[in-house]
Scaffold this motif. Structure first.
Motif, mmCIF file in Angstrom:
data_model
loop_
_atom_site.group_PDB
_atom_site.id
_atom_site.type_symbol
_atom_site.label_atom_id
_atom_site.label_comp_id
_atom_site.label_asym_id
_atom_site.label_seq_id
_atom_site.Cartn_x
_atom_site.Cartn_y
_atom_site.Cartn_z
ATOM 1 N N TYR A 46 0.888 -1.169 0.000
ATOM 2 C CA TYR A 46 0.000 0.000 0.000
ATOM 3 C C TYR A 46 0.924 1.215 0.000
ATOM 4 N N ILE A 47 0.642 2.161 -0.888
ATOM 5 C CA ILE A 47 1.588 3.263 -1.067
ATOM 6 C C ILE A 47 0.904 4.610 -0.840
ATOM 7 N N GLU A 48 1.553 5.463 -0.081
ATOM 8 C CA GLU A 48 1.147 6.859 0.118
ATOM 9 C C GLU A 48 2.380 7.723 -0.100
ATOM 10 N N ASP A 49 2.212 9.034 0.009
ATOM 11 C CA ASP A 49 3.337 9.936 -0.240
ATOM 12 C C ASP A 49 4.523 9.640 0.658
ATOM 13 N N ASP A 50 4.236 9.341 1.942
ATOM 14 C CA ASP A 50 5.326 9.238 2.903
ATOM 15 C C ASP A 50 5.592 7.819 3.395
ATOM 16 N N PHE A 51 4.894 6.830 2.849
ATOM 17 C CA PHE A 51 5.205 5.465 3.258
ATOM 18 C C PHE A 51 4.763 4.465 2.205
ATOM 19 N N ARG A 52 5.361 3.290 2.286
ATOM 20 C CA ARG A 52 5.028 2.145 1.425
ATOM 21 C C ARG A 52 5.132 0.913 2.314
ATOM 22 N N GLU A 53 3.995 0.300 2.608
ATOM 23 C CA GLU A 53 3.958 -0.814 3.556
ATOM 24 C C GLU A 53 3.235 -2.016 2.958
ATOM 25 N N ARG A 54 3.627 -3.198 3.402
ATOM 26 C CA ARG A 54 3.058 -4.442 2.886
ATOM 27 C C ARG A 54 1.573 -4.582 3.218
ATOM 28 N N ILE A 55 0.844 -5.189 2.283
ATOM 29 C CA ILE A 55 -0.543 -5.572 2.526
ATOM 30 C C ILE A 55 -0.545 -7.009 3.026
ATOM 31 N N ILE A 56 -1.221 -7.246 4.131
ATOM 32 C CA ILE A 56 -1.224 -8.561 4.779
ATOM 33 C C ILE A 56 -2.669 -9.050 4.902
ATOM 34 N N LEU A 57 -2.908 -10.286 4.529
ATOM 35 C CA LEU A 57 -4.228 -10.890 4.651
ATOM 36 C C LEU A 57 -4.276 -11.763 5.905
ATOM 37 N N GLN A 58 -5.199 -11.414 6.826
ATOM 38 C CA GLN A 58 -5.345 -12.185 8.063
ATOM 39 C C GLN A 58 -6.830 -12.277 8.436
ATOM 40 N N GLY B 249 -9.438 -13.004 6.908
ATOM 41 C CA GLY B 249 -10.411 -12.416 5.992
ATOM 42 C C GLY B 249 -10.325 -10.909 5.847
ATOM 43 N N PHE B 250 -9.394 -10.263 6.546
ATOM 44 C CA PHE B 250 -9.213 -8.814 6.449
ATOM 45 C C PHE B 250 -7.846 -8.498 5.834
ATOM 46 N N TYR B 251 -7.803 -7.347 5.177
ATOM 47 C CA TYR B 251 -6.554 -6.883 4.564
ATOM 48 C C TYR B 251 -6.000 -5.751 5.425
ATOM 49 N N TYR B 252 -4.824 -5.974 5.989
ATOM 50 C CA TYR B 252 -4.176 -4.992 6.847
ATOM 51 C C TYR B 252 -2.997 -4.356 6.118
ATOM 52 N N VAL B 253 -2.712 -3.108 6.440
ATOM 53 C CA VAL B 253 -1.499 -2.454 5.959
ATOM 54 C C VAL B 253 -0.505 -2.470 7.106
ATOM 55 N N ASN B 254 0.600 -3.148 6.904
ATOM 56 C CA ASN B 254 1.590 -3.364 7.955
ATOM 57 C C ASN B 254 2.040 -2.052 8.608
ATOM 58 N N ASN B 255 2.196 -2.087 9.930
ATOM 59 C CA ASN B 255 2.684 -0.934 10.707
ATOM 60 C C ASN B 255 1.757 0.282 10.646
ATOM 61 N N THR B 256 0.475 0.059 10.318
ATOM 62 C CA THR B 256 -0.518 1.141 10.337
ATOM 63 C C THR B 256 -1.796 0.585 10.959
ATOM 64 N N GLU B 257 -2.793 1.448 11.103
ATOM 65 C CA GLU B 257 -4.100 1.021 11.598
ATOM 66 C C GLU B 257 -5.078 0.771 10.454
ATOM 67 N N LEU B 258 -4.603 0.842 9.227
ATOM 68 C CA LEU B 258 -5.478 0.640 8.070
ATOM 69 C C LEU B 258 -5.913 -0.815 7.970
ATOM 70 N N LYS B 259 -7.219 -0.997 7.734
ATOM 71 C CA LYS B 259 -7.796 -2.342 7.678
ATOM 72 C C LYS B 259 -8.973 -2.305 6.706
ATOM 73 N N PHE B 260 -9.054 -3.327 5.819
ATOM 74 C CA PHE B 260 -10.097 -3.349 4.796
ATOM 75 C C PHE B 260 -10.757 -4.730 4.738
ATOM 76 N N THR B 261 -12.057 -4.732 4.485
ATOM 77 C CA THR B 261 -12.712 -5.978 4.114
ATOM 78 C C THR B 261 -12.389 -6.247 2.640
ATOM 79 N N GLU B 262 -12.774 -7.415 2.166
ATOM 80 C CA GLU B 262 -12.536 -7.727 0.759
ATOM 81 C C GLU B 262 -13.253 -6.728 -0.149
ATOM 82 N N ALA B 263 -14.496 -6.439 0.153
ATOM 83 C CA ALA B 263 -15.259 -5.492 -0.670
ATOM 84 C C ALA B 263 -14.629 -4.102 -0.630
#
Length: 531
Positions: A281-293, A295-309
């Motif tokens: 997952y990429i933003e202006d000031d960071f690029r972090e791995r997307i992790i599937l756990q 059934g949710f998609y997390y962005v490593n070292n952040t609080e970002l969390k997404f469902t599949e939809a």
């Protein structure tokens, strides 16, 4: 000296995997599509033409993005023509990629690009009905800043002391004024020094981010040759890659396929290992791995969390927020470029060889893989020294201790080799062993122990004699080691350490002229270029 090249395999600087690839070892042939020969490009052209040209919108998008990225630059007529030609279904690319190293980083940055340009010229002569465009793919989305924030000049590191955790292409060039001052002082005075100072200042001090600075620099060095420089950190380009990102998010195909291939490479050192999801997952000031756990998609070292939809909706509206890692970046490249061949170093080809089954699953044509030209730059003075010391290029490429041992044996007035004596001793002990076999085991053991002891004694005497002869011929050996250290700094390849500015200072435009003249990308030879 008798020759101005040495085979990659003989150089001793390439892995067994790359040597086996160059030797077209049968065990590896399932891991690449076509071996790089001029004749094999015909089938590659026809396949890529069929596979890529079904979506003409991709070509239009590519041209549109390149025109935007080149706005404000002084662009050669040949580069302009090459960009526009990419809309033509008969136009294909040859691509190399590289990190955004400060002021090009090591010398091999030049060799990659010269190899790419020279191959397009060669292909045009062979297949005149097609157009061939050399492309430099800037690795703008990488975030390994520590790998690129310096270059070496006269044995010193010129370093950019700043911090970055995000995509390096977006990094502000603020602070490079101080680097420019250090660089300028190190260069000294003279026409070539002034050119290099101006080039650095115009590239880095007068551009706002590292991607723009690197594009300007590469265009200044190679624009006249028609090189096209691409920054693939683009929403419009990533729209074309979105279906493959979706596949990765939902099915993790890359992970499955690359693991299967890795099994075929178990006898070699694996270059990269796939993750379950090979996206950032990429933003202006960071690029972090997307992790599937769970059934949710997390962005490593952040609080970002997404469902599949939610993550699929994000992909639909903002494909630019998804960045391929080292496993998926090659697929991204081949999806958006009408590319025939990727030119890279040994490490790059090693991870490409893990990807063919993944490309097949994605139904994307796998490119021809070509090892870039490797070069040793030497001066006329150094060649004369080598001749005087009776050194071949093969000698100079060997490990220093091996070279010293070899040369002292040639200098010595008598043989420093006790092989004959050791063989004679072993023959004597064969007779004793036969006698020992007829007695008890304790005597057999004593004979064996004595054999080992005496052989070891001869080996120690051999080493002492070699050491004594080294001392006797110390002056000649120092001249040899001094020359080798000049050509192989830190006993490593010059091309991996030295920056081009070191040679440009002394030779100016002749440096690039000689490289274009002497590098032949389809020849499997480590080229020695005499300046």
């Amino acid at each position: 000296m008798p020759t101005d090249c040495i085979s990659y395999q003989e150089s001793g600087y390439f892995t067994s995997l790359i040597n086996d690839y160059l030797n077209q070892k049968s065990d590896l042939q399932s891991l690449y599509h076509r071996f790089p020969s001029l004749e094999n490009f015909e089938k590659q052209l026809l396949e890529k033409e069929k596979n890529f040209n079904s979506d003409i919108v991709k070509r239009k998008t590519l041209v549109s993005i390149l025109e935007k990225q080149y706005s404000g630059l002084s662009v050669s007529d040949l580069t302009k023509w090459n960009i526009l030609a990419l809309e033509n279904p008969k136009t294909f690319t040859v691509t190399t990629g590289h990190q955004l190293n400060l002021f090009t980083g090591p010398l091999y940055f030049l060799y990659k690009i010269v190899s790419t340009i020279n191959l397009t010229k060669q292909l045009k002569l062979k297949y005149p009905e097609y157009n061939f465009v050399p492309v430099y793919w800037m690795a703008t989305e990488d975030h390994d800043f520590e790998e690129i924030n310096y270059f070496n000049l006269h044995g010193k590191k010129v370093r950019w002391n700043t911090e970055s955790g995000g995509p390096v292409g977006r990094l502000s060039t603020k602070g490079l004024e101080e680097v420019f001052e250090v660089f300028s002082l190190e260069l000294g005075i003279g026409k070539n020094a002034e050119y290099l100072k101006k080039l650095f200042e115009e590239s880095y001090v007068r551009h706002n981010n590292l991607a723009d600075a690197t594009r300007f620099l590469a265009n200044e060095l190679f624009g006249k040759t028609g090189l096209v420089i691409l920054d693939a950190d683009s929403k419009e380009l990533k729209k074309h890659f979105a279906p493959y990102v979706k596949e990765e998010l939902l099915n993790q195909t890359a992970h499955k396929k690359v693991l299967e291939t890795s099994e075929k490479l178990k006898n070699y050192n694996i270059q990269v290992n796939p993750r379950e999801i090979n996206l950032f997952y990429i933003e202006d000031d960071f690029r972090e791995r997307i992790i599937l756990q769970n059934g949710f998609y997390y962005v490593n070292n952040t609080e970002l969390k997404f469902t599949e939809a939610e993550i699929l909706e994000l992909l639909k509206n903002h494909p630019e927020k998804f960045s391929p890692n080292v496993i998926m970046r090659p697929l991204y490249q081949e999806v958006i470029l009408p590319n025939l061949c990727y030119i890279g170093g040994g490490g790059e080809l090693a991870y490409w060889l893990e990807l063919k089954s993944y490309f097949e699953a994605a139904n994307v044509t796998f490119p021809i893989l070509l090892l870039r030209n490797s070069v040793l730059l030497a001066t006329e003075k150094q060649v004369k020294k080598a001749d005087k010391l009776n050194l071949s290029w093969k000698d100079l490429f060997s490990k220093q201790q091996e070279l010293m041992n070899f040369k002292v044996k040639t200098f010595s007035e008598f043989p420093i080799d006790f092989t004959a004596q050791k063989d004679f001793l072993r023959q004597q002990f064969e007779s004793l062993n036969k006698i020992a076999e007829q007695t008890d085991k304790s005597f057999t053991g004593a004979v064996k122990a004595q054999e080992v002891k005496q052989i070891k004694g001869l080996e120690n005497l051999e080493k002492r004699l070699l050491k004594a002869e080294k001392k006797k011929h110390q002056e000649e050996l120092e001249r040899i080691s001094d020359l080798q250290n000049e050509l192989f700094p830190n006993q490593s390849l010059q091309e991996r350490i030295v920056n081009f500015s070191e040679f440009y200072l002394g030779y100016g435009e002749v440096l690039l002229y000689k490289l274009f003249e002497e590098l032949h990308p389809l020849e499997q030879e480590f080229k020695i270029v005499i300046l």
